[in-house]
Design an enzyme around this catalytic site. Structure first.
Site, PDB file in Angstrom:
ATOM      1  CB  ILE A 485      -5.541   5.826  -0.355  1.00 44.65           C
ATOM      2  CG1 ILE A 485      -4.169   5.602  -1.099  1.00 44.65           C
ATOM      3  CG2 ILE A 485      -5.975   5.162   1.192  1.00 44.65           C
ATOM      4  CD1 ILE A 485      -3.756   4.205  -1.110  1.00 44.65           C
ATOM      5  N   GLY A 486      -9.046   5.622  -1.986  1.00 44.93           N
ATOM      6  CA  GLY A 486     -10.477   5.215  -1.930  1.00 44.93           C
ATOM      7  C   GLY A 486     -11.226   6.581  -2.263  1.00 44.93           C
ATOM      8  CD  GLU A 538     -13.478   6.019   0.814  1.00 45.76           C
ATOM      9  OE1 GLU A 538     -13.472   6.741   1.858  1.00 45.76           O
ATOM     10  OE2 GLU A 538     -12.584   5.164   0.587  1.00 45.76           O
ATOM     11  CG  ASP A 653      -8.949   2.470   4.511  1.00 43.95           C
ATOM     12  OD1 ASP A 653      -8.341   2.152   3.732  1.00 43.95           O
ATOM     13  OD2 ASP A 653      -9.941   3.399   4.019  1.00 43.95           O
ATOM     14  CD  GLU A 719       1.942  10.156   5.483  1.00 38.58           C
ATOM     15  OE1 GLU A 719       0.828   9.969   5.829  1.00 38.58           O
ATOM     16  OE2 GLU A 719       2.807  10.735   6.157  1.00 38.58           O
ATOM     17  CG  HIS A 748      -0.750  15.088   4.050  1.00 38.10           C
ATOM     18  ND1 HIS A 748      -1.859  14.906   4.585  1.00 38.10           N
ATOM     19  CD2 HIS A 748       0.126  14.036   3.821  1.00 38.10           C
ATOM     20  CE1 HIS A 748      -1.828  13.419   5.083  1.00 38.10           C
ATOM     21  NE2 HIS A 748      -0.921  13.009   4.690  1.00 38.10           N
ATOM     22  CB  CYS A 780      -3.599   9.432   2.409  1.00 35.14           C
ATOM     23  SG  CYS A 780      -5.038   9.165   3.750  1.00 35.14           S
TER      24      CYS A 780
HETATM   25  N1  GLN Z   1     -10.069   5.221   2.219  1.00 27.96           N
HETATM   26  C1  GLN Z   1      -9.965   6.352   3.122  1.00 27.96           C
HETATM   27  C2  GLN Z   1      -9.871   7.439   2.112  1.00 27.96           C
HETATM   28  O1  GLN Z   1      -9.285   7.281   1.053  1.00 27.96           O
HETATM   29  C3  GLN Z   1      -8.878   6.351   3.768  1.00 27.96           C
HETATM   30  C4  GLN Z   1      -8.483   7.567   4.819  1.00 27.96           C
HETATM   31  C5  GLN Z   1      -7.417   7.428   5.497  1.00 27.96           C
HETATM   32  O2  GLN Z   1      -6.363   6.652   5.582  1.00 27.96           O
HETATM   33  N2  GLN Z   1      -7.358   8.278   6.587  1.00 27.96           N
HETATM   34  O3  GLN Z   1     -10.244   8.611   2.300  1.00 27.96           O
HETATM   35 ZN    ZN Z   2      -4.173   7.391   4.940  1.00 27.52          ZN
END
Ligand code: GLN
Ligand code: ZN
Length: 808
Positions: A485-486, A538, A653, A719, A748, A780
């Site tokens: 997701i990044g 990131e 996002d 999710e 999580h 996530c």
């Molecule tokens: N691109 C963000 C990450 O990977 C997305 C975070 C999120 O959805 N809160 O951290």
């Molecule tokens: Zn997320």
């Protein structure tokens, strides 16, 4: 429930003072509560020392509020909690879920006296027990956390079933080891102060915010426990009365929301039952029912028909109620929320006074008006005057909690004595308002013109079939492509490099080198694991919104502007004060560098307009739709630059799109229209061969599925692992045409899912949607995870995708 005969004589007579607030930030001006609570969790502060620090903070807050002018009995709210206002009620009712049965009030003595309760007294839930329920312990999962109405505050979700004990322990308040509302009243009185006004989440809201526990019978609804909860609230009110509270505030924001699973008629019937019953209690403080976060609508006449003494109206998020409803409020006090508890802007004093005057004009003679905030001030920072590093003009437009208290006071004087009594304040406010409107950064003609020139074509990409073909030819991905997701784990080194750069200890070249090294490491790792679409990780982002706020024009950052997000966690939202534009590319250099390292497709990472707004303090002088489009245009330019740099996939996002959904169904279409429109503006310029992804989290995807479909992203990741893909049949039924990445790893938790588990979830997804549309990804971003569990989990995810691809 035991219905007592009303004994009106027993109800005290002191009216509410003319100015009050519905709540105040509890974290302390320098996050004293956060520091103390975390020191306690680390073992550096024992429970008694923690309670002493909390008591000192509460005393300082009460003194501060009196100094700011909240004088008179019941003017100051007693709304302290160590963690969360909903958990506070859960523990007071002893209604902890079965897995925490040992922590329930009355479950047995506190062997080592750690609660700090008076010797021999009923211990109640100890403070360590309270924290255990909030944070979990070993195999015992914490209470679920979710957003409080349409705010950024998270509460802990009560879990109820038919047999959850709900019994307030008499006398619990006085020796409450969690320093609940009755204890707060006693403490103030013992210090020789006037009684504060306890603030408690109301019974109807408490139950509507609860969820059925796993043990609940099919069809059970928490609201079915209303009678038991009322009985417990009866004891709570008796305790507050015995402690010396003259008024109590019961917050009922659930009444402004008409989108519960429970039909509206039943919600209204519950409100009628609850407050008729409560009003009939002989020995209780006077009751203020606060309808916050929106208009009460048809709940107002319902409350009006009960014997509660005061009703709070949110006149910022809601309009003045119809005259016919106001006419029924004879004999009651109307607590008029004309100062926003949600934003950080100065109140338009002239306009607020006009609302107050109309309100008073429409009310019967026997009703009285108290000036207040629209909600608790828990959503705003403490004091704008401390923000000395903001430009002076921007600072002069702000009102944080302390400034808002002063505004409430000013308006109360204006209402009582007439406009001339506050002429100086009205003039000063009008002058600042005019200066704000005339500020060159507030209105930039080139930004306005660009937004005005937007057409539907700008929000429309080529048809999906054409895009899908072009992307397939360009990307050459396998079935069930794997991606993340990044973000990758933020190591101590990465954080240290960012911090050193910020403080000036690391120069630009050193910082660039550190981030590039991290990007290279993350790219090599993904290649080695065998992921199909890579990310740069990131590492350069402290926060997915703040990063962009710092690079866009129109934003400012505060130094002390912390607000509680949940528990001890605080955030410092940026202030979006002016017209937004992008002076320079924001992410391109990092993504382009990452792409230069690999032949696999690199995914560029942007935060969408709605999420940037949801997690910032947004200007109140132009419509949100217009702010969203300004952000949309800035991001559109970024997408174009990413494309030009050869990035074939861009993810925008929007995890916040669900949480800012309006509380009333009637307001939702307009919100979804502008929020979806801004996303489409950001992404609508992308070439057919550029694959646009979006990402949403916090589940409840079903509520916004239609809107998400309209985002028209090529790929949407959501999710899904905790709910074991439960959402997918609904997605299939909806007829979702484009590609979906339902998460197969719950990020999580530090738990590593096995290949079998991931494969099983993928097979479920395939059964619901067919393999062609699906991606394999975590729930996530990974920034809160550690590397060890990340590497194993991703290996399992990739192995599972391969297995399911091969038809195994
Ligand atoms: N691109 C963000 C990450 O990977 C997305 C975070 C999120 O959805 N809160 O951290
Ligand atoms: Zn997320």
């Amino acid at each position: 429930m035991t219905n007592q005969t009303p004994a009106v004589d027993a109800v005290p007579t002191a009216p509410l003072p003319p100015a009050t607030i519905l709540g105040y930030p509890r974290i302390g001006p320098d996050r004293e509560l956060k520091r103390a609570v975390e020191a306690h969790w680390r073992g550096d502060l024992d429970v008694n020392a923690l309670r002493e620090r909390a008591a000192a903070l509460r005393a300082a807050t009460r003194a501060h509020l009196r100094e700011l002018g909240l004088t008179g009995a019941s003017a100051v709210p007693a709304d302290f909690t160590y963690y969360d206002q909903v958990l506070q009620v859960t523990t007071a009712l002893g209604a902890l879920p079965r897995r925490f049965a040992d922590l329930r009030a009355g479950a047995g003595a506190d062997p080592d006296g750690r609660s700090g309760a008076a010797p021999g007294a009923h211990p109640g839930t100890s403070l360590p027990g309270f924290f255990t329920a909030a944070r979990g312990e070993g195999e015992r999962a914490a209470l679920e956390m979710t957003k409080w109405f349409d705010s950024n505050y998270h509460y802990l979700v009560p879990e109820l079933d038919e047999s959850t004990p709900i019994d307030y322990v008499p006398g619990f308040g006085a020796v409450d080891p969690t320093d609940g509302p009755a204890a707060q009243v006693l403490e103030a009185l013992a210090a020789g102060e006037e009684a504060p006004r306890p603030v408690v989440v109301g019974p109807v809201t408490y139950l509507l915010l609860a969820k059925a526990s796993d043990a609940a019978a099919p069809g059970f609804r928490p609201l079915d426990r209303l009678a038991d909860v009322l009985d417990a609230y009866g004891h709570l009110l008796a305790d507050l009365w015995a402690a010396g509270a003259q008024w109590v505030q019961l917050d009922e924001p659930a009444l402004v929301c008409d989108a519960w699973d429970v039909p509206r008629e039943e919600v209204l019937a519950a409100a009628a039952d609850a407050y008729t019953w409560i009003a009939a209690i002989a020995e209780r403080p006077r009751v203020l029912v606060a309808g916050t976060y929106g208009p009460l609508g048809d709940a107002l006449p319902v409350l009006a028909a009960t014997g509660v003494e005061a009703i709070g109206l949110d006149l910022v998020a809601g309009e003045l109620p119809p005259a016919a409803d106001l006419a029924r409020l004879g004999g009651k006090t109307v607590v008029a929320g004309v100062v926003s508890g949600r934003n950080i802007w100065r109140t338009d004093l002239g306009a607020a006074l006009a609302v107050l005057e109309s309100l008073r004009g429409a009310l019967p003679e026997t009703a009285s008006v108290v000036v207040a905030t629209s909600t608790s001030l828990q959503h705003v920072p403490h004091d704008a005057d401390r923000e000395t590093s903001l430009p002076d003009d921007v600072r002069s437009w702000l009102a944080f909690a302390d400034q808002k208290v002063a505004e409430v006071r000013t308006l109360a004087v204006g209402l009582a004595r007439g406009r001339q009594a506050i002429a100086g304040e009205l003039t000063a406010d009008a002058r600042l308002r005019a200066a704000r409107a005339a500020h060159p950064g507030v209105r930039r003609e080139e930004v306005r013109a660009a937004v005005a020139a937007v057409t539907d074509a700008d929000r429309t990409r080529a048809p999906y079939a054409e895009r899908a073909a072009a992307q397939a030819a360009r990307l050459r991905l396998p079935l069930l492509p794997t991606t993340t997701i990044g973000s990758f784990p933020q190591t101590a080194e990465v954080r240290a490099a960012r911090a050193a750069h910020r403080r000036g200890g690391l120069d630009d070249a050193g910082y660039q080198a550190a981030m590039r090294a991290e990007i290279e490491r993350v790219v090599r790792l993904q290649e080695e694991i065998g992921l199909d679409v890579l990310v740069h990780g990131e590492a350069e982002r402290n926060d997915m919104v703040q990063y962009f706020a710092e690079l866009l024009d129109g934003f400012a950052a505060t130094e002390h502007g912390w607000v509680q997000s949940y528990g001890s966690r605080c955030t410092r939202p940026s202030i979006l004060w002016g017209d937004v534009s992008r002076p320079a590319p924001m992410t391109v250099a990092w993504s382009a560098y990452a792409q230069s390292l690999t032949d696999r497709p690199m995914k560029g990472m942007l935060t969408g307009p709605v999420t940037i707004m949801a997690w910032s303090f947004v200007r109140d002088d132009i419509p949100r739709a217009q702010v969203a489009d300004q952000l949309g245009l800035a991001l559109r330019a970024e997408v174009a630059d990413l494309e030009a740099a050869g990035i074939p996939v861009v993810q925008v996002d929007e995890p916040a799109i669900r949480e800012t959904l309006p509380l009333r169904r009637a307001d939702r279409p307009a919100y979804l229209e502008w929020s979806v429109g801004a996303f489409r503006l950001a992404t609508g310029g992308a070439a057919p061969a550029t694959q646009i992804h979006t990402h949403l989290c916090y589940s409840e995807f079903d509520v916004v599925i239609d809107a998400v479909d309209h985002l028209d992203a090529d790929v949407t990741s959501i999710e899904a692992s905790r709910s074991r893909m439960d959402i997918l049949p609904a997605v299939a039924a909806h007829g979702f045409e484009r590609q979906l990445g339902p998460g197969v790893w719950d990020i999580h938790s530090p738990r590593v899912p096995s290949t079998d588990e991931c494969a099983e979830l993928l097979r479920r997804a395939v059964a619901a949607l067919g393999i062609e549309k699906l991606w394999a990804n975590p729930d996530c971003g990974l920034k809160t995870r550690a590397y060890a569990e990340t590497v194993s989990s991703l290996r399992h995810l990739v192995a599972a995708a391969r297995r399911v691809r091969a038809g195994a």
